[in-house]
Scaffold this motif. Structure first.
Motif, mmCIF file in Angstrom:
data_model
loop_
_atom_site.group_PDB
_atom_site.id
_atom_site.type_symbol
_atom_site.label_atom_id
_atom_site.label_comp_id
_atom_site.label_asym_id
_atom_site.label_seq_id
_atom_site.Cartn_x
_atom_site.Cartn_y
_atom_site.Cartn_z
ATOM 1 N N SER A 214 6.422 -3.674 -1.199
ATOM 2 C CA SER A 214 6.144 -5.011 -1.735
ATOM 3 C C SER A 214 4.729 -5.479 -1.420
ATOM 4 N N LYS A 215 4.088 -4.850 -0.437
ATOM 5 C CA LYS A 215 2.724 -5.222 -0.061
ATOM 6 C C LYS A 215 1.671 -4.580 -0.969
ATOM 7 N N LEU A 216 2.028 -3.542 -1.692
ATOM 8 C CA LEU A 216 1.043 -2.803 -2.482
ATOM 9 C C LEU A 216 0.307 -3.656 -3.517
ATOM 10 N N PRO A 217 0.967 -4.592 -4.206
ATOM 11 C CA PRO A 217 0.236 -5.398 -5.197
ATOM 12 C C PRO A 217 -0.881 -6.255 -4.610
ATOM 13 N N PHE A 218 -0.891 -6.440 -3.292
ATOM 14 C CA PHE A 218 -1.951 -7.227 -2.667
ATOM 15 C C PHE A 218 -3.147 -6.361 -2.289
ATOM 16 N N ASN A 219 -3.098 -5.088 -2.662
ATOM 17 C CA ASN A 219 -4.210 -4.173 -2.451
ATOM 18 C C ASN A 219 -5.067 -4.160 -3.712
ATOM 19 N N LYS A 220 -6.372 -4.206 -3.559
ATOM 20 C CA LYS A 220 -7.234 -4.297 -4.744
ATOM 21 C C LYS A 220 -7.221 -3.021 -5.585
ATOM 22 N N TRP A 222 -4.440 -1.690 -6.574
ATOM 23 C CA TRP A 222 -3.175 -1.687 -7.306
ATOM 24 C C TRP A 222 -3.402 -2.074 -8.763
ATOM 25 N N THR A 223 -2.775 -1.348 -9.678
ATOM 26 C CA THR A 223 -2.803 -1.690 -11.101
ATOM 27 C C THR A 223 -1.386 -1.560 -11.635
ATOM 28 N N LYS A 224 -1.145 -2.070 -12.819
ATOM 29 C CA LYS A 224 0.196 -1.975 -13.389
ATOM 30 C C LYS A 224 0.551 -0.531 -13.745
ATOM 31 N N THR A 227 -0.685 2.576 -8.229
ATOM 32 C CA THR A 227 -1.637 2.306 -7.159
ATOM 33 C C THR A 227 -2.698 3.396 -7.149
ATOM 34 N N ASP A 251 4.879 4.349 -8.195
ATOM 35 C CA ASP A 251 5.617 3.810 -7.053
ATOM 36 C C ASP A 251 6.664 4.782 -6.517
#
Length: 321
Positions: A214-220, A222-224, A227, A251
């Motif tokens: 759940s923390k991965l989207p807060f990494n710059k 990360w894309t849709k 990662t 993922d």
């Protein structure tokens, strides 16, 4: 931490004032101070608020490393091992074969100088880490979430940055193997070099795989589409993906690598994070209510990685402490 906070303040005060770093830890001398990146953490993750701002001078004196507490040297080795794994196989071999004391002045002087050289080689041509300097995020894509989670009240193991990066390097090696980009031997080699320098290579069992993901989207990175990760195809060689050095990873692959890196329940991993000392002091001083004190009692979860905590005042939902 000091270098990052001071760097961020310098970059914003009066829209920028002169910044001089005098790093006094191994981690700062090899990593935090040798950078254009200045940032502070936020509740959702590490380095979420920051800027690119180059210091006008960095003064490194390895003699001050002789004054450090023992745990601070392995912490710095986490970043040095990272550089060796993804940039310099000769440095990796040197670290593997070295059999002297970790605080030996000659050893420290060499590895600090070599690591600074390796870092400057890439940030000089790519200061914002868009291409060649992507190697610097090796081990950080998963290391940062794991470190951030470990600093939450209720976790049993509080990791330092170098410790978390070491674990992140192992996960990255697993990802590369699962994607068919590297031989399986790179995983074992990474684990062995981490173990040699007193760095963990397993994720503390009280962490939750779901929370890490759940923390991965807060990494710059990360894309849709997935990662973007820096991965190595062999020691000293970062995988080049269509002219870029970031590989899109889905993922499912990351989750599998994380699950395979979880420590078996009951495994004790000695964390060195500063929040751990702060937490211990608060507990010993009675500053926290007894209902918030979590202890590893009760039966373990069905499998490692689900997250657990049991408080003195009752149960705590797994992964929510």
């Amino acid at each position: 931490a000091v270098a990052n906070v001071c760097g961020f303040i310098a970059s914003t005060l009066h829209r920028g004032i002169g910044l001089i770093h005098f790093p006094t830890t191994l981690l700062a001398q090899c990593d935090a101070s040798i950078s254009h990146k200045q940032a502070v953490n936020a509740p959702h993750g590490k380095n979420l608020v920051g800027s690119y701002y180059a210091p006008i001078r960095i003064i490194v004196d390895t003699d001050v490393l002789q004054t450090l507490e023992d745990w601070l040297l392995p912490d710095g080795m986490g970043e040095i091992v990272k550089h060796a794994l993804c940039q310099d196989v000769d440095l990796l071999t040197y670290l593997e074969e070295y059999d002297g004391a970790l605080n030996d002045p000659v050893f420290l002087d060499y590895i600090v100088r070599r690591t600074i050289e390796l870092k400057c080689e890439v940030i000089d041509i790519d200061p914002k880490e868009n291409k060649e300097a992507v190697v610097l995020i090796y081990g950080h894509t998963l290391g940062h979430p794991i470190e951030s989670i470990s600093h939450r009240m209720g976790t049993a193991c509080c990791l330092s940055h170098g410790q978390a990066v070491a674990i992140g390097c192992v996960i990255a090696a697993r990802v590369a193997f699962l994607m068919g980009l590297a031989e399986e031997s790179i995983i074992e080699r990474t684990e062995q070099i981490c173990a040699k320098y007193d760095l963990p290579y397993l994720i503390p069992a009280d962490q939750s795989v779901d929370r890490i993901m759940s923390k991965l989207p807060f990494n710059k990175t990360w894309t849709k589409e997935g990662t973007m990760m820096a991965l190595i195809e062999r020691p000293g060689k970062v995988f080049n993906f269509d002219g870029h050095f970031k590989c899109p990873v889905d993922d499912a692959t990351i989750r599998r690598a994380v699950e395979q890196t979880m420590a078996p329940f009951g495994t004790i991993i000695k964390g060195s994070g500063s929040s751990g000392a702060l937490r211990k002091n608060k507990l010993s001083n009675g500053d926290l209510a007894s209902s918030t004190i979590t202890t590893p009692i009760g039966s373990p979860m069905e499998k490692p990685g689900e997250g657990w905590a049991v408080s003195a005042g009752g149960s705590c939902p797994k992964g929510d402490c």
